[in-house]
Design an enzyme around this catalytic site. Structure first.
Site, PDB file in Angstrom:
ATOM      1  N   GLU A   1      11.307  -4.877  -8.930  1.00  0.00           N
ATOM      2  CA  GLU A   1       9.928  -4.889  -9.427  1.00  0.00           C
ATOM      3  C   GLU A   1       9.893  -4.567 -10.925  1.00  0.00           C
ATOM      4  O   GLU A   1       9.246  -5.242 -11.717  1.00  0.00           O
ATOM      5  CB  GLU A   1       9.117  -3.863  -8.646  1.00  0.00           C
ATOM      6  CG  GLU A   1       7.678  -3.745  -9.069  1.00  0.00           C
ATOM      7  CD  GLU A   1       6.965  -2.579  -8.369  1.00  0.00           C
ATOM      8  OE1 GLU A   1       6.040  -2.829  -7.619  1.00  0.00           O
ATOM      9  OE2 GLU A   1       7.363  -1.412  -8.591  1.00  0.00           O
TER      10      GLU A   1
ATOM     11  N   THR B   1       0.325   3.841  -3.049  1.00  0.00           N
ATOM     12  CA  THR B   1      -0.438   4.863  -3.774  1.00  0.00           C
ATOM     13  C   THR B   1      -1.665   5.325  -2.984  1.00  0.00           C
ATOM     14  O   THR B   1      -2.358   4.520  -2.375  1.00  0.00           O
ATOM     15  CB  THR B   1      -0.881   4.312  -5.148  1.00  0.00           C
ATOM     16  OG1 THR B   1       0.250   3.760  -5.805  1.00  0.00           O
ATOM     17  CG2 THR B   1      -1.488   5.402  -6.017  1.00  0.00           C
TER      18      THR B   1
ATOM     19  N   THR C   1       1.323   9.966  -8.062  1.00  0.00           N
ATOM     20  CA  THR C   1       2.738   9.587  -8.149  1.00  0.00           C
ATOM     21  C   THR C   1       3.615  10.388  -7.193  1.00  0.00           C
ATOM     22  O   THR C   1       4.752  10.016  -6.943  1.00  0.00           O
ATOM     23  CB  THR C   1       3.232   9.815  -9.599  1.00  0.00           C
ATOM     24  OG1 THR C   1       2.223   9.379 -10.511  1.00  0.00           O
ATOM     25  CG2 THR C   1       4.492   9.059  -9.879  1.00  0.00           C
TER      26      THR C   1
ATOM     27  N   GLY D   1       0.828  -1.202   0.000  1.00  0.00           N
ATOM     28  CA  GLY D   1       0.000   0.000   0.000  1.00  0.00           C
ATOM     29  C   GLY D   1       0.859   1.246   0.000  1.00  0.00           C
ATOM     30  O   GLY D   1       1.334   1.689   1.056  1.00  0.00           O
TER      31      GLY D   1
HETATM   32  C1  LIG Z   1      -4.281  -2.214 -11.829  1.00  0.00           C
HETATM   33  C2  LIG Z   1      -3.395  -1.381 -10.963  1.00  0.00           C
HETATM   34  C3  LIG Z   1      -2.708  -1.982  -9.917  1.00  0.00           C
HETATM   35  C4  LIG Z   1      -1.921  -1.216  -9.051  1.00  0.00           C
HETATM   36  N1  LIG Z   1      -1.333  -1.812  -7.968  1.00  0.00           N
HETATM   37  C5  LIG Z   1      -0.736  -1.038  -7.018  1.00  0.00           C
HETATM   38  C6  LIG Z   1      -0.290  -1.588  -5.784  1.00  0.00           C
HETATM   39  O1  LIG Z   1      -0.376  -2.799  -5.546  1.00  0.00           O
HETATM   40  N2  LIG Z   1       0.213  -0.754  -4.848  1.00  0.00           N
HETATM   41  C7  LIG Z   1       0.323   0.582  -5.045  1.00  0.00           C
HETATM   42  O2  LIG Z   1       0.789   1.270  -4.149  1.00  0.00           O
HETATM   43  N3  LIG Z   1      -0.069   1.150  -6.221  1.00  0.00           N
HETATM   44  C8  LIG Z   1      -0.595   0.372  -7.198  1.00  0.00           C
HETATM   45  N4  LIG Z   1      -1.039   0.927  -8.380  1.00  0.00           N
HETATM   46  C9  LIG Z   1      -0.916   2.366  -8.583  1.00  0.00           C
HETATM   47  C10 LIG Z   1       0.073   2.708  -9.711  1.00  0.00           C
HETATM   48  O3  LIG Z   1       1.381   2.537  -9.240  1.00  0.00           O
HETATM   49  C11 LIG Z   1      -0.246   4.140 -10.134  1.00  0.00           C
HETATM   50  O4  LIG Z   1      -1.528   4.117 -10.769  1.00  0.00           O
HETATM   51  C12 LIG Z   1       0.778   4.677 -11.086  1.00  0.00           C
HETATM   52  O5  LIG Z   1       2.015   4.809 -10.447  1.00  0.00           O
HETATM   53  C13 LIG Z   1       0.336   6.064 -11.612  1.00  0.00           C
HETATM   54  O6  LIG Z   1      -0.049   6.871 -10.553  1.00  0.00           O
HETATM   55  P1  LIG Z   1      -1.479   7.593 -10.541  1.00  0.00           P
HETATM   56  O7  LIG Z   1      -2.486   6.608 -11.027  1.00  0.00           O
HETATM   57  O8  LIG Z   1      -1.700   8.165  -9.203  1.00  0.00           O
HETATM   58  O9  LIG Z   1      -1.350   8.708 -11.630  1.00  0.00           O
HETATM   59  P2  LIG Z   1      -1.068  10.262 -11.410  1.00  0.00           P
HETATM   60  O10 LIG Z   1       0.132  10.444 -10.537  1.00  0.00           O
HETATM   61  O11 LIG Z   1      -2.329  10.908 -11.020  1.00  0.00           O
HETATM   62  O12 LIG Z   1      -0.661  10.677 -12.878  1.00  0.00           O
HETATM   63  C14 LIG Z   1      -1.646  10.677 -13.953  1.00  0.00           C
HETATM   64  C15 LIG Z   1      -0.897  10.840 -15.270  1.00  0.00           C
HETATM   65  O13 LIG Z   1      -0.167  12.080 -15.261  1.00  0.00           O
HETATM   66  C16 LIG Z   1       1.212  11.837 -15.506  1.00  0.00           C
HETATM   67  N5  LIG Z   1       2.015  12.782 -14.706  1.00  0.00           N
HETATM   68  C17 LIG Z   1       1.911  13.043 -13.377  1.00  0.00           C
HETATM   69  N6  LIG Z   1       2.825  13.975 -13.030  1.00  0.00           N
HETATM   70  C18 LIG Z   1       3.510  14.290 -14.155  1.00  0.00           C
HETATM   71  C19 LIG Z   1       4.607  15.162 -14.448  1.00  0.00           C
HETATM   72  N7  LIG Z   1       5.174  15.919 -13.501  1.00  0.00           N
HETATM   73  N8  LIG Z   1       5.061  15.229 -15.719  1.00  0.00           N
HETATM   74  C20 LIG Z   1       4.477  14.481 -16.705  1.00  0.00           C
HETATM   75  N9  LIG Z   1       3.458  13.637 -16.487  1.00  0.00           N
HETATM   76  C21 LIG Z   1       2.982  13.538 -15.223  1.00  0.00           C
HETATM   77  C22 LIG Z   1       1.469  10.385 -15.112  1.00  0.00           C
HETATM   78  O14 LIG Z   1       2.583   9.848 -15.803  1.00  0.00           O
HETATM   79  C23 LIG Z   1       0.146   9.730 -15.514  1.00  0.00           C
HETATM   80  O15 LIG Z   1       0.187   9.396 -16.869  1.00  0.00           O
HETATM   81  C24 LIG Z   1      -1.782   0.163  -9.288  1.00  0.00           C
HETATM   82  C25 LIG Z   1      -2.450   0.766 -10.378  1.00  0.00           C
HETATM   83  C26 LIG Z   1      -3.250   0.008 -11.199  1.00  0.00           C
HETATM   84  C27 LIG Z   1      -3.983   0.681 -12.326  1.00  0.00           C
END
Ligand SMILES: Cc1cc2nc3c(=O)[nH]c(=O)nc-3n(C[C@H](O)[C@H](O)[C@H](O)COP(=O)(O)OP(=O)(O)OC[C@H]3O[C@@H](n4cnc5c(N)ncnc54)[C@H](O)[C@@H]3O)c2cc1C
Length: 383
Positions: free
Chosen positions: A241, A124, A130, A122
């Site tokens: 990973e 995110t 991110t 856990g």
């Molecule tokens: C099916 C699935 C399983 C997952 N499993 C896990 C898990 O087990 N544990 C866990 O902790 N997380 C998990 N995740 C979360 C995953 O790691 C995040 O979804 C991923 O890292 C992207 O983060 P976000 O969805 O919050 O996107 P956001 O951070 O909201 O970003 C949205 C978009 O904007 C872009 N972006 C953001 N900031 C910038 C910037 N400064 N410059 C350019 N582009 C930018 C990103 O690249 C992305 O394309 C999972 C996600 C999914 C969909």
């Protein structure tokens, strides 16, 4: 066809022998029911493949990361989906690399024996995305426990895991010199009071959840490493990973190429195999080349990791190149199959959805590009 299978023949044969027992019909049924592939994960665990990275002194097989990637590659290559279990390989790494000798003795042998599953992490959160240092889940020390409150999102495999690695803030953001400080990692019993799990229905058949944490009590002895250093521990585990997931994408990529090639050779339209048309051949050939190139980076990254050398750039590049190559191969495969590619019985639409995930998770494309731009090319930091 045996593309890209020129190393670790015994390991590949053994994993493949297990995987072929879980055929197309098995994965289709699981996908349709949105079920967890329990029988597959159990078989993989019993055979010892899930404990590949646990050292022998703790009952694991003590394999190299390169060998572990071969296991994951064979899973996706057989038509299966490794997302149901890959967390068992790399989440345990946080404990292995940063846990105390007591923690390792207590948990690793049970994880290796398949008595305990540690396959959830856990990190995110819905509002931080991110930008991990902005997480709002807090852990406050009270006597011999930490009291945790907050919310996580996309916590995968939690309902099929006994333990979870949890990242929480232990020192408020405005009280630390660097934003990456003051975060801590805990080993949490997933059945503890104070954890409320809400599954997220998503594009893939992937068990992932929202997690509401309300006055969760964690014994202080479950803190991993030093308080406040958790962000570094999480980052430390990410290279393994990424390299493992790169190998899964490579497995997917070869699967798509093999399917495309076979079908293109057999499907007769206008009185000849569609694969005789260069409009069909060339995209398959190009996609194959991209997979081969990404595979070289996967082996380079894994080899650096095994030699305990810096591999952050290579791990990121391997994951990115492999995810892009497998996604391209998925597109090519769907196009080659035409309408039949959309029928569930061919598995292509399912694998297409599954491989698409890896351009977003566990790290999205833009974040990899910005890492390389800043840390390898020396360009100005953008955020
Ligand atoms: C099916 C699935 C399983 C997952 N499993 C896990 C898990 O087990 N544990 C866990 O902790 N997380 C998990 N995740 C979360 C995953 O790691 C995040 O979804 C991923 O890292 C992207 O983060 P976000 O969805 O919050 O996107 P956001 O951070 O909201 O970003 C949205 C978009 O904007 C872009 N972006 C953001 N900031 C910038 C910037 N400064 N410059 C350019 N582009 C930018 C990103 O690249 C992305 O394309 C999972 C996600 C999914 C969909």
């Amino acid at each position: 066809m045996n593309l890209g299978r020129d190393n670790h023949p015994d390991l590949r044969d053994a994993v493949r022998a297990l995987c072929i027992q879980f055929d197309s019909a098995y994965w289709q049924a699981i996908d349709e029911k949105r079920a967890y592939p329990e029988a597959f994960v159990e078989a993989l665990t019993k055979a010892g493949w899930m404990s590949a990275l646990i050292p022998e002194e703790y009952g694991g097989s003590g394999l190299s990361l390169t060998e572990a990637t071969v296991i994951m590659e064979e899973v996706t290559r057989s038509g299966g989906n490794a997302g149901c279990c890959h967390g068992q390989m790399y989440n345990m790494n946080t404990l292995l690399r940063n846990g105390s000798p007591e923690q390792k003795r207590k948990y690793l042998p049970k994880i290796a024996a398949g008595e305990l599953r540690l396959q959830a992490m856990g990190v995110t959160e819905p509002t931080a995305g991110t930008d991990t240092t902005k997480i709002k889940t807090v852990a406050v020390k009270k006597g011999d426990r930490y009291i945790v409150n907050g919310q996580k999102v996309w916590t995968s495999r939690l309902q099929h895991s006994d333990l979870m690695i949890l990242l929480a803030r232990t020192t408020p953001l405005d009280k630390v010199a660097k934003k990456s400080e003051g975060l801590s990692v805990f080993l949490v019993d997933t059945k503890s009071k104070g954890i409320d799990v809400k599954p997220i229905r998503n594009m893939v058949n992937h068990e992932t959840n929202q997690v509401f944490i309300d006055n969760l009590e964690i014994p202080a002895e479950n803190l991993i490493g030093e308080e406040g250093k958790g962000f570094r521990y999480i980052l430390d585990g990410l290279n393994a990973e990424r390299i493992l997931i790169a190998a899964e994408c490579i497995g997917d990529g070869y699967w798509f190429i093999e399917r495309s090639t076979k079908y293109a050779g057999e499907r007769i339209v206008f009185d000849r195999p569609i694969g005789q048309n260069q409009g069909i051949q060339f995209p398959i050939a190009e996609s194959y080349m991209e997979i081969e190139a990404a595979n070289l980076m996967r082996y380079k990254a894994a080899s650096l990791y095994d030699q305990k050398k810096q591999c952050g750039a290579e791990a990121n590049m391997a994951k990115h190149l492999a995810a892009k190559a497998s996604w391209e191969a998925a597109n090519v495969c769907l196009q080659t199959f035409g309408g039949f590619g959309f029928a569930a019985e061919y598995d292509i639409e399912r694998k297409f959805r599954e491989t698409r995930l890896y351009l977003v998770a566990p790290i999205s494309t833009n974040l990899i590009l910005s890492y390389l731009a800043e840390h390898v090319l020396g360009l100005p930091r953008s955020f």
